[in-house]
Design an enzyme around this catalytic site. Structure first.
Site, PDB file in Angstrom:
ATOM      1  N   ARG A   1       0.829  -1.211   0.000  1.00 27.25           N
ATOM      2  CA  ARG A   1       0.000   0.000   0.000  1.00 27.25           C
ATOM      3  C   ARG A   1       0.858   1.254   0.000  1.00 27.25           C
ATOM      4  NH1 ARG A   1      -4.904  -1.751   4.106  1.00 27.25           N
ATOM      5  NH2 ARG A   1      -6.223  -2.633   2.502  1.00 27.25           N
TER       6      ARG A   1
ATOM      7  N   GLU B   1      -0.997  -8.770  -5.557  1.00 22.85           N
ATOM      8  CA  GLU B   1      -2.345  -9.194  -5.938  1.00 22.85           C
ATOM      9  C   GLU B   1      -2.382 -10.690  -6.243  1.00 22.85           C
ATOM     10  OE1 GLU B   1      -5.360  -7.728  -6.032  1.00 22.85           O
ATOM     11  OE2 GLU B   1      -4.448  -6.014  -5.054  1.00 22.85           O
TER      12      GLU B   1
ATOM     13  N   LEU C   1       2.224 -20.664  -1.590  1.00 28.25           N
ATOM     14  CA  LEU C   1       1.409 -19.592  -2.162  1.00 28.25           C
ATOM     15  C   LEU C   1       0.290 -20.106  -3.079  1.00 28.25           C
ATOM     16  CD1 LEU C   1       4.334 -17.118  -2.828  1.00 28.25           C
ATOM     17  CD2 LEU C   1       2.408 -16.701  -1.290  1.00 28.25           C
ATOM     18  N   GLY C   2       0.028 -21.409  -3.042  1.00 26.75           N
ATOM     19  CA  GLY C   2      -1.087 -21.927  -3.845  1.00 26.75           C
ATOM     20  C   GLY C   2      -0.625 -22.431  -5.203  1.00 26.75           C
TER      21      GLY C   2
ATOM     22  N   TYR D   1     -10.363  -8.787 -12.544  1.00 26.80           N
ATOM     23  CA  TYR D   1     -10.255  -8.282 -11.175  1.00 26.80           C
ATOM     24  C   TYR D   1      -8.832  -7.773 -10.899  1.00 26.80           C
ATOM     25  CZ  TYR D   1     -10.184  -7.956  -6.165  1.00 26.80           C
ATOM     26  OH  TYR D   1     -10.021  -7.477  -4.892  1.00 26.80           O
TER      27      TYR D   1
ATOM     28  N   ASP E   1     -15.592  -6.959  -4.946  1.00 28.56           N
ATOM     29  CA  ASP E   1     -15.315  -8.318  -4.467  1.00 28.56           C
ATOM     30  C   ASP E   1     -16.350  -8.666  -3.391  1.00 28.56           C
ATOM     31  OD1 ASP E   1     -14.552  -6.942  -2.218  1.00 28.56           O
ATOM     32  OD2 ASP E   1     -12.483  -7.648  -2.191  1.00 28.56           O
TER      33      ASP E   1
ATOM     34  N   CYS F   1     -17.035  -4.284   8.358  1.00 30.20           N
ATOM     35  CA  CYS F   1     -18.320  -4.835   7.914  1.00 30.20           C
ATOM     36  C   CYS F   1     -18.121  -6.285   7.484  1.00 30.20           C
ATOM     37  CB  CYS F   1     -18.890  -3.989   6.776  1.00 30.20           C
ATOM     38  SG  CYS F   1     -20.636  -4.305   6.480  1.00 30.20           S
TER      39      CYS F   1
ATOM     40  N   CYS G   1     -26.356   3.890   6.862  1.00 26.48           N
ATOM     41  CA  CYS G   1     -26.483   2.447   6.590  1.00 26.48           C
ATOM     42  C   CYS G   1     -27.895   1.916   6.883  1.00 26.48           C
ATOM     43  CB  CYS G   1     -25.457   1.695   7.432  1.00 26.48           C
ATOM     44  SG  CYS G   1     -25.555  -0.086   7.199  1.00 26.48           S
TER      45      CYS G   1
END
Ligand code: SF4
Length: 307
Positions: free
Chosen positions: A35, A47, A92-93, A132, A150, A198, A215
């Site tokens: 970030r 990502e 990492l998959g 995405y 998402d 949330c 909200c």
């Protein structure tokens, strides 16, 4: 992004909604190293890594990856086997993601002269980069993305603005809500709100949600969402009534205690069980959270929503 047609938010003060979320994000967001950068190569790596791995674990892998291959040119020149081995060693998959990443780096070097394209459509031309991811890289690296939608974002929009559970409705609402040309902070902020405050069990008050004043779920007490088919079990009526107070004050400037009561509970009676004392308890909590101001006069108590 699509032009801002504010029709769907006709009764909402969009500027206030936007500013409150951006301010909340600036003051509260979790710090992740990606970030802090606008470097598309570094953002792409983060990502792809976070598609299958928890963000906390991605930090270490991301830093190690960039130590091995600090630039897109160095990744393009790497041995593909080394990249795949790194991927496996850091859990990492799917290995295919490592292969695609390597191939995408070669594409950037060969086809784009080592400069990442900046628009989502072009980014999608890179190997393994779907809509995405392309939009995320465009947003976070170049500030040129559309609104990211998402699961977290859908949950927030569904609850806060009653957006129907329909992909095109989510996309259209998300783009209307996003301030033009601000996709970097906006997408980060909205995803962070859905990820941290949330969540499936929302922490509206405890998490200091900046959208309580608008909200719908906070007002009604119904916190179901597309990925939360039944009401989260924690939800008590107190939260629901706090939401009603905020809603009532949002529609009226400065309300006297006994005028506010019936807007919050139909069975409000000043001296009854659900009367002044009960209402005052709710209001004191809201005042402590910085949401309302309570002014005492000789013969009345007036409550105002802080804006
Ligand atoms: S008030 Fe609660 S339900 Fe509404 S957006 Fe905020 S966290 Fe989600």
């Amino acid at each position: 992004m699509s032009s801002v047609d504010e029709q769907e938010f006709a009764n909402v003060d969009l500027e206030a909604v936007r500013e409150s979320l951006k301010t909340w994000y600036r003051e509260n967001h979790r710090e992740f190293p990606w970030r802090e950068t606008c470097e598309p190569y570094e953002i792409l790596i983060s990502e792809v890594m976070s598609q299958q791995t928890q963000l906390g674990r991605v930090v270490e892998a991301w830093e190690a990856f960039l130590e091995h291959w600090p630039t897109v040119e160095e990744l393009a020149e790497a041995d593909r086997g080394d990249v795949v081995t790194f991927w496996t060693a850091h859990s990492l998959g799917y290995n295919n993601r490592a292969k695609y990443l390597h191939e995408a780096a070669q594409q950037v070097v060969e086809e784009y002269d080592s400069e990442f394209p900046s628009e989502p459509d072009e980014l999608q031309e890179l190997m393994g980069v779907g809509p995405y991811t392309a939009n995320a890289v465009a947003s976070f690296a170049f500030n040129t993305g559309d609104a990211v939608v998402d699961t977290n974002v859908k949950r927030v929009l569904y609850r806060a603005f009653d957006v129907p559970d329909d992909d095109s409705a989510f996309e259209s609402s998300a783009n209307q809500l996003m301030p033009a040309g601000d996709s970097r902070i906006w997408n980060n902020a909205l995803m962070e709100l859905g990820g941290v405050v949330c969540g499936q069990t929302p922490a509206c008050d405890d998490g200091g949600c900046p959208w309580r004043a608008w909200c719908q779920a906070y007002e009604s007490g119904d916190f179901t969402a597309p990925d939360v088919p039944t009401q989260p079990s924690f939800e008590g009526s107190r939260r629901q009534f706090r939401g009603r107070v905020v809603r009532a004050l949002g529609e009226n400037e400065g309300v006297e205690l006994d005028a506010l009561g019936p807007k919050v509970r139909v069975d409000y009676t000043p001296d009854g069980t659900y009367g002044r004392e009960w209402l005052r308890g709710l209001l004191d909590d809201l005042a402590e959270d910085g949401l309302v101001t309570i002014d005492e006069f000789d013969d009345s108590t007036v409550v105002t929503l802080r804006r």
